[in-house]
Design an enzyme around this catalytic site. Structure first.
Site, mmCIF file in Angstrom:
data_model
loop_
_atom_site.group_PDB
_atom_site.id
_atom_site.type_symbol
_atom_site.label_atom_id
_atom_site.label_comp_id
_atom_site.label_asym_id
_atom_site.label_seq_id
_atom_site.Cartn_x
_atom_site.Cartn_y
_atom_site.Cartn_z
ATOM 1 N N GLY A 44 -9.765 -9.816 0.014
ATOM 2 C CA GLY A 44 -8.802 -10.317 1.009
ATOM 3 C C GLY A 44 -7.973 -11.530 0.677
ATOM 4 O O GLY A 44 -6.805 -11.421 0.300
ATOM 5 N N ARG A 102 0.824 -1.224 0.000
ATOM 6 C CA ARG A 102 0.000 0.000 0.000
ATOM 7 C C ARG A 102 0.853 1.267 0.000
ATOM 8 O O ARG A 102 0.420 2.290 -0.522
ATOM 9 C CB ARG A 102 -0.953 -0.010 1.195
ATOM 10 C CG ARG A 102 -2.122 -0.960 0.983
ATOM 11 C CD ARG A 102 -3.040 -0.976 2.171
ATOM 12 N NE ARG A 102 -4.282 -1.673 1.849
ATOM 13 C CZ ARG A 102 -5.208 -1.973 2.734
ATOM 14 N NH1 ARG A 102 -5.043 -1.646 4.012
ATOM 15 N NH2 ARG A 102 -6.318 -2.595 2.362
ATOM 16 N N LYS A 145 -17.743 -18.850 2.034
ATOM 17 C CA LYS A 145 -19.189 -18.732 2.243
ATOM 18 C C LYS A 145 -19.950 -18.098 1.088
ATOM 19 O O LYS A 145 -19.536 -17.082 0.554
ATOM 20 C CB LYS A 145 -19.436 -17.861 3.473
ATOM 21 C CG LYS A 145 -19.061 -18.525 4.767
ATOM 22 C CD LYS A 145 -19.433 -17.596 5.894
ATOM 23 C CE LYS A 145 -19.125 -18.211 7.240
ATOM 24 N NZ LYS A 145 -19.267 -17.210 8.300
ATOM 25 N N GLY A 181 -12.222 -5.025 1.666
ATOM 26 C CA GLY A 181 -13.635 -4.654 1.791
ATOM 27 C C GLY A 181 -14.069 -3.674 0.713
ATOM 28 O O GLY A 181 -15.186 -3.782 0.182
HETATM 29 N N1 LIG Z 1 -13.484 -26.242 0.375
HETATM 30 C C1 LIG Z 1 -13.274 -25.409 1.372
HETATM 31 N N2 LIG Z 1 -13.606 -25.736 2.633
HETATM 32 C C2 LIG Z 1 -13.381 -24.866 3.644
HETATM 33 N N3 LIG Z 1 -12.851 -23.642 3.510
HETATM 34 C C3 LIG Z 1 -12.515 -23.276 2.279
HETATM 35 C C4 LIG Z 1 -12.702 -24.104 1.142
HETATM 36 N N4 LIG Z 1 -12.263 -23.432 0.060
HETATM 37 C C5 LIG Z 1 -11.806 -22.244 0.485
HETATM 38 N N5 LIG Z 1 -11.954 -22.127 1.811
HETATM 39 C C6 LIG Z 1 -11.531 -21.013 2.674
HETATM 40 O O1 LIG Z 1 -12.111 -19.805 2.256
HETATM 41 C C7 LIG Z 1 -11.395 -18.780 2.872
HETATM 42 C C8 LIG Z 1 -11.509 -17.511 2.063
HETATM 43 O O2 LIG Z 1 -12.857 -17.175 1.974
HETATM 44 P P1 LIG Z 1 -13.355 -15.687 1.780
HETATM 45 O O3 LIG Z 1 -13.009 -14.906 2.990
HETATM 46 O O4 LIG Z 1 -14.782 -15.784 1.387
HETATM 47 O O5 LIG Z 1 -12.476 -15.238 0.543
HETATM 48 P P2 LIG Z 1 -11.953 -13.790 0.178
HETATM 49 O O6 LIG Z 1 -11.312 -13.233 1.418
HETATM 50 O O7 LIG Z 1 -10.974 -13.990 -0.924
HETATM 51 O O8 LIG Z 1 -13.145 -13.007 -0.234
HETATM 52 C C9 LIG Z 1 -9.985 -19.279 3.004
HETATM 53 O O9 LIG Z 1 -9.601 -19.171 4.352
HETATM 54 C C10 LIG Z 1 -10.064 -20.736 2.574
HETATM 55 O O10 LIG Z 1 -9.360 -21.610 3.425
HETATM 56 O O1 LIG Z 2 -7.337 -2.647 5.506
HETATM 57 C C1 LIG Z 2 -8.427 -2.146 5.251
HETATM 58 O O2 LIG Z 2 -9.514 -2.890 4.899
HETATM 59 P P1 LIG Z 2 -9.413 -4.372 4.247
HETATM 60 O O3 LIG Z 2 -8.757 -5.285 5.265
HETATM 61 O O4 LIG Z 2 -10.859 -4.751 3.993
HETATM 62 O O5 LIG Z 2 -8.629 -4.263 2.963
HETATM 63 C C2 LIG Z 2 -8.637 -0.661 5.222
HETATM 64 O O6 LIG Z 2 -7.490 0.023 5.667
HETATM 65 C C3 LIG Z 2 -9.878 -0.260 6.002
HETATM 66 O O7 LIG Z 2 -9.706 -0.555 7.369
HETATM 67 P P2 LIG Z 2 -10.989 -0.767 8.270
HETATM 68 O O8 LIG Z 2 -11.655 -2.045 7.829
HETATM 69 O O9 LIG Z 2 -10.466 -0.833 9.699
HETATM 70 O O10 LIG Z 2 -11.910 0.417 8.065
#
Ligand SMILES: Nc1ncnc2c1ncn2[C@@H]1O[C@H](COP(=O)(O)OP(=O)(O)O)[C@@H](O)[C@H]1O
Ligand SMILES: O=C(OP(=O)(O)O)[C@H](O)COP(=O)(O)O
Length: 395
Positions: free
Chosen positions: A353, A35, A197, A376
């Site tokens: 993420g 960043r 999810k 986010g």
């Molecule tokens: N088949 C699976 N069973 C359980 N967890 C899974 C599976 N496939 C992926 N995951 C989990 O999903 C998580 C990421 O999900 P999510 O937070 O929705 O994705 P992102 O952060 O990319 O939007 C990872 O921690 C991964 O381990």
């Molecule tokens: O790291 C951030 O968000 P992200 O983890 O969703 O990328 C931003 O700096 C926003 O932080 P916040 O979710 O505490 O408002």
């Protein structure tokens, strides 16, 4: 849409909202400076114009003044990356800060203290925003990662810079990348959604069904779709209450002519651990005691073909439990396919993420077209929301 190029910053003080919310280790060292590196072009352009920069950011989610969240911990890293001395102050508003800001010469940089030491920042307090506004002549928002927050420094402060506010180059690039996928992307457009999810991706799925030609639903969320269609998913993760919605999404996709690709096989494990016993199973025939943790070989081949046939690719969410080495294969192979398609001329955007974490961990960062700096903020953009930080510049 006003950008940096609409202004000449000569002898001007730019008040720049950056997102320097970077991860630190126990010694307060920056472990991922992406960043900071991403904000460099904006800062350098302003300095080269003959302006000065007042950088403001949050770090973490402090409760009042807490030294562990001080931006002084990252000042030397910012200095290394920019190659310019970075002055610091112990606050972000007030007479002392105003005096230091006023004394800045062209070419100089000031890094303010953590904005979130004041609860007024996250509350979007107008009085606090007005105090910040006193520090600069032109407001530049370059904090895509925080653009989904209607906070004082990201949104409210913009009202004090009528005709003197613009997007920084990082924020402009993020907006442009999303636009390439959602509006102007060359067809066929493919979205790959994975992760744990369905519930966290529903709004995204519904929004992108109008924009894409193909949708791969992978990762843990695929099992809700498989079970909803009558498959046996054993102990795989599933949101039973979302099964009707999954069926509705499949129906909507058909009506909108979007081809949905769900894994046909899986690597199943008898335990949620890296050294569990595994076997390759048909996605519809997972017995009790086994759970799907990664895409199987047939699914990987199928996804590879879809990726290679696409000209615009969005990737959000891993295809398996990539944090465990044994179950990272599907995510790595998908990354390889996207890298290959990108080399062949496709535009690829990775955002959200865990997929960004996966891309960095497996070395795909330089092999895709764009990796978003927002978690986010990217998810909300894909949901079709107008981010308040972006709207405030456009107003
Ligand atoms: N088949 C699976 N069973 C359980 N967890 C899974 C599976 N496939 C992926 N995951 C989990 O999903 C998580 C990421 O999900 P999510 O937070 O929705 O994705 P992102 O952060 O990319 O939007 C990872 O921690 C991964 O381990
Ligand atoms: O790291 C951030 O968000 P992200 O983890 O969703 O990328 C931003 O700096 C926003 O932080 P916040 O979710 O505490 O408002």
């Amino acid at each position: 849409m006003k950008t940096l190029n609409d202004f000449n910053f000569e002898n001007k003080k730019a008040l720049i909202r950056v997102d320097f919310n970077v991860p630190l280790n126990e010694n307060f060292e920056v472990t991922d400076a992406t960043r900071i590196v991403s904000a460099k072009p904006t800062i350098i352009k302003i300095l080269e114009d003959g302006g000065s920069c007042i950088l403001m950011s949050h770090l973490g989610r402090p409760k009042g003044f807490q030294d562990e969240f001080s931006l002084k911990h990252i000042a030397s890293k910012v200095e290394d990356i920019l190659g310019v001395e970075v002055k610091t102050v112990a606050d972000c508003i007030g007479a002392d800060v105003e005096a230091v800001a006023a004394s800045l010469e062209p070419g100089q940089i000031l890094l303010l203290e953590n904005l979130r030491f004041y609860k007024e920042e996250t509350a979007g307090d107008v009085g606090f925003a007005e105090k910040l506004s006193k520090l600069g002549d032109i407001y530049v928002n370059d904090a895509f990662g925080t653009a989904h927050r209607a906070h004082a420094s990201t949104t409210i402060v913009a009202q004090f810079f009528e005709g003197k506010k613009c997007f920084g180059s990082l924020l402009a690039q993020e907006i442009d990348s999303i636009k390439k996928v959602m509006e102007t992307g060359e067809k066929p457009v493919l979205a790959i959604l994975g992760g744990a999810k369905v519930s966290s991706k529903i709004t995204i799925i519904e929004n992108i069904l109008d924009k894409v030609d193909h949708l791969i639903i992978g990762g843990g969320m695929a099992f809700t779709f498989v079970k909803a269609q009558g498959g046996n998913i054993g102990n795989s993760i599933c949101e039973d209450d979302k099964m009707p919605l999954a069926l509705d999404i499949l129906k909507q996709a058909k009506a909108k002519n979007v081809q949905i690709h769900i894994p046909v096989d899986t690597i199943a494990a008898d335990d949620f651990s890296n050294d569990a016993n595994t076997q390759i199973l048909d996605i519809n025939e997972i017995p009790d005691g086994w759970e799907g943790v990664d895409a199987g070989p047939k699914s990987r081949a199928q996804f590879h073909n879809v990726v290679m046939a696409s000209k615009t690719i969005l990737w959000n969410g891993p295809l398996g439990v990539f944090e465990m080495e044994s179950f990272a294969g599907g995510t790595i192979e998908l990354g390889n396919s996207i890298a290959e398609a990108t080399k062949n001329g496709a535009f690829s955007l990775v955002g959200g993420g865990d997929s960004v974490a996966a891309v960095k961990q497996f070395g795909f960062e330089e092999k895709v077209s764009y990796v978003s700096t927002g978690g986010g903020a990217m998810l909300e953009s894909l949901e079709g929301k107008t981010l308040p930080g972006i709207a405030a510049i456009l107003e």
